[in-house]
Design an enzyme around this catalytic site. Structure first.
Site, PDB file in Angstrom:
ATOM      1  N   LYS A 130       0.915   4.018  -3.069  1.00 60.41           N
ATOM      2  CA  LYS A 130       0.558   5.420  -2.857  1.00 60.41           C
ATOM      3  C   LYS A 130       1.737   6.347  -3.168  1.00 60.41           C
ATOM      4  O   LYS A 130       1.541   7.465  -3.663  1.00 60.41           O
ATOM      5  CB  LYS A 130       0.056   5.624  -1.424  1.00 60.41           C
ATOM      6  CG  LYS A 130      -1.277   4.936  -1.144  1.00 60.41           C
ATOM      7  CD  LYS A 130      -2.379   5.425  -2.076  1.00 60.41           C
ATOM      8  CE  LYS A 130      -3.734   4.841  -1.711  1.00 60.41           C
ATOM      9  NZ  LYS A 130      -4.829   5.332  -2.571  1.00 60.41           N
TER      10      LYS A 130
ATOM     11  N   TYR B 232       0.836  -1.201   0.000  1.00 61.34           N
ATOM     12  CA  TYR B 232       0.000   0.000   0.000  1.00 61.34           C
ATOM     13  C   TYR B 232       0.874   1.256   0.000  1.00 61.34           C
ATOM     14  O   TYR B 232       0.630   2.196  -0.756  1.00 61.34           O
ATOM     15  CB  TYR B 232      -0.910  -0.025   1.218  1.00 61.34           C
ATOM     16  CG  TYR B 232      -1.962   1.060   1.246  1.00 61.34           C
ATOM     17  CD1 TYR B 232      -3.171   0.897   0.581  1.00 61.34           C
ATOM     18  CD2 TYR B 232      -1.762   2.245   1.959  1.00 61.34           C
ATOM     19  CE1 TYR B 232      -4.149   1.878   0.615  1.00 61.34           C
ATOM     20  CE2 TYR B 232      -2.719   3.228   2.001  1.00 61.34           C
ATOM     21  CZ  TYR B 232      -3.916   3.043   1.337  1.00 61.34           C
ATOM     22  OH  TYR B 232      -4.880   4.025   1.379  1.00 61.34           O
TER      23      TYR B 232
END
Length: 258
Positions: free
Chosen positions: A156, A152
């Site tokens: 991002k 993640y």
């Protein structure tokens, strides 16, 4: 009277995406919603109760499907004025030992490649019309290692690099590209302060989950609301933000400052 804009929102079936859709619809814009879940999408469209809002189920990892979706929008409005690339999934704070190829590919595929597919699908139309606003939804996880899992965080961070390059490439056509980076937000993934903090700290370290810790991590002392993210997105889509591009706007209650 200002003409309604044509707005595309991915990941619009719940949470931040649904709040973004509601904000644009309330402003009188025509909003086109994409989400993998047809059920969630239908719920969002019904809850908004506006003829200006339409939705279709789309898998953002399918580039051809996203191009078809944008063609569907353009056939109805002749343009795409705003893209909000919000579709994403969480990886359960998985560290390097817990992250295998399957989880890595899923998180990168949806969060980062899905964002690329969305901006690729709208960019040709925006270049043709020589205007547009692209807002990608990032995360504080791009800047801090603690809050989320390794896939993640990587996805991002990739969204930030992608969006900066978009600003560089597309500025000559009157298109801006910016990232809105939320901190801890009350969404369907993590709806309470305790759930959010449970993801932010490692229970094996014996760190208590309480209000004092929330205040330590987040100066505002609380999680944010999806509507607060939507308000920032809406600002970046407007004329008042015409000279903001390639930027990352953190909406995190001051977390990035601590």
């Amino acid at each position: 009277m200002t003409e309604p804009r044509s707005v595309v929102v991915t990941g619009a079936g719940s949470g931040i995406g649904a709040a973004v859709a509601a904000t644009f619809a309330e402003a009188g814009d025509r909003v086109f919603l994409a989400d993998l879940s047809e059920e969630r999408l239908d719920q969002t469209v019904r809850s908004l109760g506006s003829e200006l809002v339409q939705g279709r189920p789309v898998d953002v990892t399918d580039a051809a499907a996203l191009h078809d979706f944008v063609d569907w929008v353009v056939a109805r409005t002749g343009r795409v004025d705003v893209l909000v690339s919000n579709a994403g999934v969480f990886d359960g704070v998985a560290d390097i030992q817990e992250t295998g190829a399957e989880l890595w590919n899923k998180i990168i595929g949806i969060n980062l490649t899905g964002c690329f597919n969305a901006v690729k699908a709208v960019s040709e139309q925006m270049i043709t019309q020589r205007s547009g606003r692209i807002i990608t939804i990032g995360s504080i996880a791009a800047s801090r290692a603690m809050p989320d899992g390794i896939a993640y965080c990587a996805a991002k961070a990739g969204i930030e690099g992608l969006t900066r390059r978009l600003a560089y490439d597309l500025g000559q056509y009157g298109i801006t590209a910016n990232v809105v980076a939320p901190g801890a937000i009350r969404t369907g993934i993590r709806a309470t302060s305790e759930e959010i903090l449970g993801d932010l700290v490692d229970a094996n370290r014996g760190v208590g989950v309480n209000a004092d810790l929330m205040n330590l991590l987040i100066p505002a002392g609380r999680p944010g609301l999806p509507e607060e993210i939507a308000a920032t997105v809406f600002f970046l889509s407007g004329e008042g933000a015409a000279y903001i591009s390639g930027d990352v706007v953190h909406v995190d209650g001051g977390w990035i400052a601590t």
